[in-house]
Design a protein around this motif. Sequence first.
Motif, PDB file in Angstrom:
ATOM      1  N   SER C  65       0.844  -1.192   0.000  1.00  0.00           N
ATOM      2  CA  SER C  65       0.000   0.000   0.000  1.00  0.00           C
ATOM      3  C   SER C  65       0.876   1.237   0.000  1.00  0.00           C
ATOM      4  N   GLY C  66       0.222   2.396  -0.070  1.00  0.00           N
ATOM      5  CA  GLY C  66       0.953   3.650  -0.091  1.00  0.00           C
ATOM      6  C   GLY C  66       0.931   4.271  -1.454  1.00  0.00           C
ATOM      7  N   SER C  67       1.609   5.410  -1.588  1.00  0.00           N
ATOM      8  CA  SER C  67       1.681   6.044  -2.898  1.00  0.00           C
ATOM      9  C   SER C  67       3.061   6.661  -3.082  1.00  0.00           C
ATOM     10  N   VAL C  68       3.426   6.817  -4.332  1.00  0.00           N
ATOM     11  CA  VAL C  68       4.687   7.465  -4.664  1.00  0.00           C
ATOM     12  C   VAL C  68       4.342   8.578  -5.649  1.00  0.00           C
ATOM     13  N   ILE C  69       4.203   9.790  -5.130  1.00  0.00           N
ATOM     14  CA  ILE C  69       3.783  10.890  -5.993  1.00  0.00           C
ATOM     15  C   ILE C  69       5.025  11.552  -6.561  1.00  0.00           C
ATOM     16  N   PHE C  70       5.152  11.453  -7.876  1.00  0.00           N
ATOM     17  CA  PHE C  70       6.291  12.064  -8.538  1.00  0.00           C
ATOM     18  C   PHE C  70       5.754  13.132  -9.479  1.00  0.00           C
ATOM     19  N   ASN C  71       6.134  14.380  -9.238  1.00  0.00           N
ATOM     20  CA  ASN C  71       5.688  15.449 -10.110  1.00  0.00           C
ATOM     21  C   ASN C  71       4.172  15.486 -10.254  1.00  0.00           C
ATOM     22  N   GLY C  72       3.483  15.131  -9.189  1.00  0.00           N
ATOM     23  CA  GLY C  72       2.039  15.203  -9.232  1.00  0.00           C
ATOM     24  C   GLY C  72       1.325  13.912  -9.604  1.00  0.00           C
ATOM     25  N   THR C  73       2.020  12.908 -10.155  1.00  0.00           N
ATOM     26  CA  THR C  73       1.328  11.657 -10.489  1.00  0.00           C
ATOM     27  C   THR C  73       1.777  10.536  -9.555  1.00  0.00           C
ATOM     28  N   ASP C  74       0.831   9.648  -9.281  1.00  0.00           N
ATOM     29  CA  ASP C  74       1.147   8.515  -8.420  1.00  0.00           C
ATOM     30  C   ASP C  74       1.746   7.397  -9.277  1.00  0.00           C
ATOM     31  N   LEU C  75       3.024   7.169  -9.108  1.00  0.00           N
ATOM     32  CA  LEU C  75       3.710   6.182  -9.946  1.00  0.00           C
ATOM     33  C   LEU C  75       3.144   4.783  -9.744  1.00  0.00           C
ATOM     34  N   LEU C  76       2.636   4.514  -8.555  1.00  0.00           N
ATOM     35  CA  LEU C  76       2.129   3.172  -8.288  1.00  0.00           C
ATOM     36  C   LEU C  76       0.835   2.898  -9.035  1.00  0.00           C
ATOM     37  N   LYS C  77       0.198   3.966  -9.543  1.00  0.00           N
ATOM     38  CA  LYS C  77      -1.061   3.768 -10.266  1.00  0.00           C
ATOM     39  C   LYS C  77      -0.825   3.640 -11.769  1.00  0.00           C
ATOM     40  N   LEU C  78       0.379   3.935 -12.226  1.00  0.00           N
ATOM     41  CA  LEU C  78       0.644   3.901 -13.666  1.00  0.00           C
ATOM     42  C   LEU C  78       0.684   2.460 -14.170  1.00  0.00           C
ATOM     43  N   SER C  79       0.332   2.311 -15.454  1.00  0.00           N
ATOM     44  CA  SER C  79       0.488   0.984 -16.057  1.00  0.00           C
ATOM     45  C   SER C  79       1.976   0.750 -16.284  1.00  0.00           C
ATOM     46  N   GLU C  80       2.324  -0.510 -16.522  1.00  0.00           N
ATOM     47  CA  GLU C  80       3.713  -0.879 -16.762  1.00  0.00           C
ATOM     48  C   GLU C  80       4.272  -0.062 -17.939  1.00  0.00           C
ATOM     49  N   ARG C  81       3.421   0.114 -18.944  1.00  0.00           N
ATOM     50  CA  ARG C  81       3.819   0.850 -20.132  1.00  0.00           C
ATOM     51  C   ARG C  81       4.148   2.316 -19.824  1.00  0.00           C
ATOM     52  N   GLU C  82       3.265   2.924 -19.052  1.00  0.00           N
ATOM     53  CA  GLU C  82       3.503   4.331 -18.692  1.00  0.00           C
ATOM     54  C   GLU C  82       4.726   4.440 -17.793  1.00  0.00           C
ATOM     55  N   MET C  83       4.878   3.442 -16.935  1.00  0.00           N
ATOM     56  CA  MET C  83       6.011   3.453 -16.016  1.00  0.00           C
ATOM     57  C   MET C  83       7.318   3.385 -16.784  1.00  0.00           C
ATOM     58  N   ARG C  84       7.290   2.620 -17.880  1.00  0.00           N
ATOM     59  CA  ARG C  84       8.511   2.465 -18.670  1.00  0.00           C
ATOM     60  C   ARG C  84       8.989   3.799 -19.221  1.00  0.00           C
ATOM     61  N   LYS C  85       8.016   4.668 -19.519  1.00  0.00           N
ATOM     62  CA  LYS C  85       8.395   5.975 -20.056  1.00  0.00           C
ATOM     63  C   LYS C  85       9.071   6.827 -18.997  1.00  0.00           C
ATOM     64  N   ILE C  86       8.757   6.556 -17.733  1.00  0.00           N
ATOM     65  CA  ILE C  86       9.361   7.319 -16.641  1.00  0.00           C
ATOM     66  C   ILE C  86      10.793   6.837 -16.375  1.00  0.00           C
ATOM     67  N   ARG C  87      10.939   5.506 -16.375  1.00  0.00           N
ATOM     68  CA  ARG C  87      12.245   4.927 -16.051  1.00  0.00           C
ATOM     69  C   ARG C  87      13.297   5.349 -17.065  1.00  0.00           C
ATOM     70  N   GLY C  88      14.395   5.853 -16.566  1.00  0.00           N
ATOM     71  CA  GLY C  88      15.502   6.204 -17.452  1.00  0.00           C
ATOM     72  C   GLY C  88      15.343   7.586 -18.044  1.00  0.00           C
ATOM     73  N   LYS C  89      14.099   8.055 -18.142  1.00  0.00           N
ATOM     74  CA  LYS C  89      13.881   9.375 -18.719  1.00  0.00           C
ATOM     75  C   LYS C  89      13.611  10.418 -17.635  1.00  0.00           C
ATOM     76  N   GLU C  90      12.696  10.095 -16.725  1.00  0.00           N
ATOM     77  CA  GLU C  90      12.360  11.034 -15.653  1.00  0.00           C
ATOM     78  C   GLU C  90      13.115  10.675 -14.372  1.00  0.00           C
ATOM     79  N   ILE C  91      13.170   9.372 -14.126  1.00  0.00           N
ATOM     80  CA  ILE C  91      13.875   8.894 -12.942  1.00  0.00           C
ATOM     81  C   ILE C  91      14.844   7.813 -13.407  1.00  0.00           C
ATOM     82  N   SER C  92      16.098   7.946 -13.060  1.00  0.00           N
ATOM     83  CA  SER C  92      16.976   6.844 -13.429  1.00  0.00           C
ATOM     84  C   SER C  92      17.734   6.374 -12.205  1.00  0.00           C
ATOM     85  N   MET C  93      18.397   5.248 -12.391  1.00  0.00           N
ATOM     86  CA  MET C  93      18.966   4.599 -11.233  1.00  0.00           C
ATOM     87  C   MET C  93      20.404   4.189 -11.519  1.00  0.00           C
TER      88      MET C  93
END
Lengths: 288, 338, 316
Positions: C65-93
Amino acid sequence: MNIVNAILEKLKTMGLLRNSNALFKAGIIIVAGIIILSALAPLLTPYSPIVGTGDELAPPSLKHPMGTNNLGYDMFSRVLYGARTVLTVVVSATLLSMAIGVPLGLISGYYGGKVDRAISIVMDSMYAFPSLILALAIAAVLGASLINAIIAIAVVYVPTYFRMVRGQTLSIKSLLYVEAARALGASDSRIITRYVFPNLLPTVLVVFSMNIADAILTEAGLSFLGFSVPPPTPDWGADLRVGHSFMLAGYWWLVAFPGLMIMLLATGFALIGEGLSDILNPRREAVG
Amino acid sequence: MASLRTYVIVRTLMTIPIVLILLTLVFIILRVMPGDPITSMVGMKAPPEYIEMLKEKAGLNKPLIIQYLDYLFGILRGDFGRSLIWGERPVLYEIFDHLPATIELTIFGFAVSVIIGLITGTIAGVRSGTKTDNALRIYSILAYATFIPWLGMMFQLIFGVYLKLLPISGRIEPSLTIDWKPVTGLYVLDGILTGRLDITIDALKHLILPSITLGIVLSGAYTRLVRANIIEVLGQDFVRAAKARGLSEIKVLRHVLKNAFIPVLTMMGLQFAILLTGAVLTETTFSWPGMGTFLLERIKYVDYTTIQGTIVFFALFVSIVNLVVDILYALIDPRIRY
Amino acid sequence: MTLLKINNLKVYYYTRRGIVKAVDNVSLAMNKGEMVGLVGESGSGKSTLGLSIIRVLPPQAKIISGSVIFNGTDLLKLSEREMRKIRGKEISMVFQDPLTSLDPLQKIGDQIVETILEHEPNISKQEAYNMAKKALQEVGIPPDRIGNYPHQLSGGQRQRVMIALAMVLKPKLIIADEPTTALDVIVQDRIMELLSALKKEYGMSILFITHDLALAAERSDKIAVMYAGHLYEYGSSTDVVNKPLHPYTEGLIESIPDVFMRKEIKEIPGQPPDLTKPPSGCRFHPRCPYRMPKCSREEPPILQVNGRLVKCWLYS
Ligand SMILES: Nc1ncnc2c1ncn2[C@@H]1O[C@H](COP(=O)(O)OP(=O)(O)OP(=O)(O)O)[C@@H](O)[C@H]1O
Ligand SMILES: [Mg+2]
């Protein structure tokens, strides 16, 4: 008795029966089933495997559950007695390979040096050679007989044991507590019997059962090509060779059952080996 | 790439002792082991003069050491001896007559096994721990435990005897080859080269059952090998890192497959020996006129020199394939050539 | 301005031994252009927290449970596809072990180019190459190394490549999970220097995960202290280091070896708990020198003390 105790201890800590899994159990059931059936063969069938019933090429029926072959031999009887031939050849052969391969590997791995390199390269070369062709060459030179089939198969599998035992010995030797024992002045023979051999045991068991599975197929191959027990000894591979041309004429039961038995018995031993290796290295972490 | 050259040279030199050992091994088995090969092959009842004559012809009456040297230097010169029965034809010629059939069969059998193995292994690895994985594990055990001649016969029974869909023996319909000369001996290829597509198609039809038989039985080993590698690679950091960079699943899988495939390649050298063993059984089952059938036929005729030559040839063949596989491995994996 | 806000996040691992409560009700907010040091002993759940943000957890992990709000959107609610657009582009590791975090069979340049093209399909291959070269240059790798395979580079160089990969698309947040642990001290310092420079140059936020409190204090604006899956203290670096509020933070500071030997090193007694059966109440209570009866009974709330967050009964 030192070594016996060490092995018993090891077996206890392995907890084989406590941790046994489905694969291991299935394998044991198959193998035990075939052994019991072949042991009870005289009770299960009134027919001899090498005396014609006068009924030739009869299809499977209540009287002959697996039919009869071209000479009128009862196939069910041949399948049951065939298990005895196969198990005799295969178990003797693999035990013989083990008796040669394990000590060679131990010595080679434990002492190292030039002898090790020489033995290793010979074993590696043999290992790379197609096993059936090697067995075939040996059996052809020696002539087709039960003993010669055992020898031929045994030679083929010596490198399997050698390579495994040598590798394991090398790694056991470098374990901290073994090095410590050595530093404290334990003799080589004590280290081998007390530490190396018992630690080898689990892997040897796994390789042994896998190896039997492989040897069953090699034995079947040899006798299918005509280089194992001479006729009319009941033997699955040999029955496949004889039955082949009859099968093409539609008499499928001459080959179907012996072939299934080969597969079943080899599967049984392979399952035991798989199950054992799962029990001994429980690496598969449960997920979900 | 100078370092790659060094690697190739060193690896090639390493083959020499292995080949020597294999040659010696063959010699020991055929001549030094107790028992007299010619007698045991001809059978005890043959007249002693006949056995003597065969021995004389095969050079078995000389002192062992001389025999050994003759044998080694002969092979070094490319002289594999002459057949004892077939009009003294050089053994090497006879081998080359039968080699293409075996190569054609093993290529197709190998392809079938690798394709099945890659697909099943990848699925099992990616879905490890699931029911699919367990089912594929059972498949790999069963495939491994299947006796090639039996599977071949069942195929012959179903597709040949009952359904009459496919030929069950031989490489080609003999009537097709009456005024036809093969080029390479690989009929599928030769049909194309000579513009005889009917031959290519017929050869392919003959190949289907034997190569599927061989391929299925050998695929089990690849299934587990690929599965184990996939699982290992999936657990590596770079896979997680690739995901963390937002790469699509397909692209991540491509990284995984590439890395998982390399250890499979190293196994192919050893697998080749198993492939040849399987080929001997497949050839016998399908009356396929390759090296296996050839060897067995000559054992029956006690063509001693041919038997020896053929086994020596197998030894060389295996060593060379192992060498080629290792070099291929170095070409593909940048880490090997340092 | 808040860039990332983690609220009441729970991440559990389902294993044979039981449920590992690796991240349990953690909340944490990060501002734009800020470097936050996330510290704690091994096994405290730092990596799990980091991986949860971009959702690349191992299969046996579950975000409860919980939420991870990044720039106004909850990353935990995103689909895998939308999440992929974030990884490496908005947030990288950036991961701990640079030796194993690159595909050994692909040239480093190609790995960078692959990442660029995945996110920017309109960029030509040539342009992507130039971007890769520039990124390499920026992290201090000579651009002519672009055709090298990972094994041809040293550990420090490979970590630079990892950083180049992480920053090439100018993400807003870089999560660096112990980026220097596998490296020697001098290289470690240069890598930290590089991360600080990126922060300054592009205003990137950096979540710097480490077990080295001293290193974190030196570079980060803020420090978050985790213990046994809980967040125990969060505040500005100077405050946390100079005047730790939580007994665990205090223990961590006292256990930092001092080069000048001006003080005694005091290890925190005891071991971190097994997270399948964490202690009741405050998870730190068995090791806490200020333990009160209440501590083993009730979990302390998160309190705001002098502009800092602290989870301890001492301050209520
Ligand atoms: N894949 C996994 N499966 C099961 N449990 C895991 C897994 N990964 C981590 N854990 C458990 O979760 C807890 C937190 O682990 P995590 O890796 O997040 O800690 P960490 O603070 O990053 O430690 P370190 O400093 O050692 O990297 C630990 O108790 C660990 O045992
Ligand atoms: Mg970590």
